[in-house]
Motif scaffolding. Structure first.
Motif, short mmCIF file in Angstrom:
data_model
loop_
_atom_site.label_atom_id
_atom_site.label_comp_id
_atom_site.label_asym_id
_atom_site.label_seq_id
_atom_site.Cartn_x
_atom_site.Cartn_y
_atom_site.Cartn_z
N UNK A 217 0.81 -1.23 0.00
CA UNK A 217 0.00 0.00 0.00
C UNK A 217 0.84 1.27 0.00
N UNK A 218 1.92 1.27 0.77
CA UNK A 218 2.77 2.47 0.83
C UNK A 218 3.38 2.79 -0.54
N UNK A 219 3.85 1.75 -1.22
CA UNK A 219 4.44 1.93 -2.55
C UNK A 219 3.39 2.41 -3.55
N UNK A 222 2.92 6.01 -3.34
CA UNK A 222 4.02 6.79 -3.91
C UNK A 222 3.83 7.05 -5.40
N UNK A 223 3.07 6.14 -6.06
CA UNK A 223 2.83 6.32 -7.50
C UNK A 223 2.20 7.68 -7.79
N UNK A 291 -2.23 10.96 -1.26
CA UNK A 291 -3.12 10.04 -1.97
C UNK A 291 -3.73 8.98 -1.06
N UNK A 292 -5.03 8.76 -1.18
CA UNK A 292 -5.67 7.65 -0.50
C UNK A 292 -5.57 6.44 -1.43
N UNK A 293 -5.81 5.27 -0.88
CA UNK A 293 -5.75 4.08 -1.72
C UNK A 293 -6.85 4.11 -2.79
N UNK A 294 -7.92 4.81 -2.49
CA UNK A 294 -9.00 4.94 -3.46
C UNK A 294 -8.51 5.70 -4.70
N UNK A 295 -7.72 6.75 -4.47
CA UNK A 295 -7.14 7.49 -5.60
C UNK A 295 -6.26 6.57 -6.45
N UNK A 296 -5.44 5.79 -5.76
CA UNK A 296 -4.53 4.89 -6.48
C UNK A 296 -5.32 3.89 -7.31
#
Ligand SMILES: Nc1ncnc2c1ncn2[C@@H]1O[C@H](COP(=O)(O)OP(=O)(O)O)[C@@H](O)[C@H]1O
Ligand SMILES: [Mg+2]
Length: 304
Positions: A217-219, A222-223, A291-296
């Motif tokens: 998730x952390x990586x 970073x995207x 960024x939230x994970x939803x954005x990713x």
């Protein structure tokens, strides 16, 4: 040895490709998330890994054994919690767990100890004589997990274990999963919740029978770092129209009370802000956001 190793795994139902060439592996002791929308293939994947369904192509190894040619080798080391947890409504909590203990032929003396620990661990002790059907959703899931754990499996496959469970019980449930790591249990968990994805060590993003990405998730976050901005503005519709035409913008979508704006690599945020200004957008604020994970997730899905 890898806990799970999957290579080009395929499964079709008639013309439907439920799994379309999955390749991934899970390390021992890892909490690994299968995250994706309904119908993306998570359940099919879990069922194959548990030996409950055969693939139509590719290969899957669990704890070093091929799930198709050697399903018996892993049977006693695997725990599977289906969605919804399949338990008996008219049995008590304890009776349900006992049923699973018999199913897995757990010796009576070992069963007593294990049962006691699971009850304490999951906070179910006060409810052990309550009928399953009279439990809350969160408690039902904990009973399901206890049943899955009674034979001390080395790897757990959980299919959307907290679906429909309130946030507090969900947090409790995850506490239990983290506790299990101390016993070095490997956990593969399917979820549609992105906040749950965030709790996994690594996540495979499922989309239409394919895996789009496997990452921590952390990586993943970073995207998008340094490229994601939030815009707050009264006239959101006008802002959206202007953004659509700007070449620096890779994506934009309504997010909470604002607009999330993803810029192309190396695009200059200042030039986007001045373009909005020049197009006559009044009283807006544009600021970088974490960024939230939803954005990713949205950005991965849109990239195709
Ligand atoms: N037994 C089945 N028969 C026919 N189609 C199925 C069957 N199981 C799953 N599918 C189809 O396979 C696809 C993936 O389903 P599933 O693995 O349940 O996804 P998920 O668990 O991510 O919601 C869906 O299109 C679903 O309709
Ligand atoms: Mg499913």
């Amino acid at each position: 040895m890898k806990a799970v190793e999957v290579e080009n795994l395929c499964r079709s139902f008639g013309g439907t490709k439920a799994l379309d060439g999955l390749t991934f592996s899970v390390k021992e002791g890892e909490i690994f998330g299968l995250v994706g929308p309904d119908g993306s293939g998570k359940t099919t994947c879990l069922r194959i890994l548990c030996g409950l369904m055969e693939p139509t192509g590719g290969r899957a190894m669990v704890l070093g054994s091929d799930v198709v040619s050697d399903p018996e080798a892993i049977k006693n080391h695997v725990g599977y919690m289906a969605q919804p947890a399949r338990l008996y409504e008219d049995l008590t909590v304890e009776e349900n767990i006992e049923f699973y203990a018999d199913l897995y032929e757990v010796p009576k003396d070992r069963y007593r100890d294990r049962m006691k620990r699971l009850m304490e661990f999951s906070g179910l002790s006060p409810f052990k004589d309550r009928l399953f059907r009279n439990l809350s959703g969160g408690m039902k899931q904990k009973v399901g997990l206890s049943c899955t754990l009674i034979h001390t499996p080395r790897i757990l496959f959980l299919d959307e274990p907290t679906n429909g469970v309130d946030p507090v019980s969900r947090r409790d449930f995850w506490k239990i999963l983290y506790e299990l790591r101390r016993e070095n249990v490997t956990i593969v968990v399917a979820s549609t919740y992105l906040d749950e994805a965030d709790r996994c060590h690594r996540v495979a993003f499922f989309d239409k029978g394919k895996i789009r990405m496997v990452e921590e998730p952390l990586e993943l976050r970073k995207l998008l770092t340094d490229r994601l901005f939030n815009i707050t503005v009264a006239d959101r519709r006008k802002a959206m129209t202007i953004l659509r035409a700007l070449p620096e913008v890779s994506d934009h979508y309504v997010f909470g009370a604002g607009i999330h704006l993803l810029l192309k690599d190396k695009a200059d945020p200042a030039s986007v802000a001045s373009a909005l200004d020049m197009e006559g957008l009044k009283g807006f604020r544009m600021e970088p956001v974490h960024p939230s994970l939803e954005d990713v997730y949205l950005s991965i899905l849109k990239k195709g």
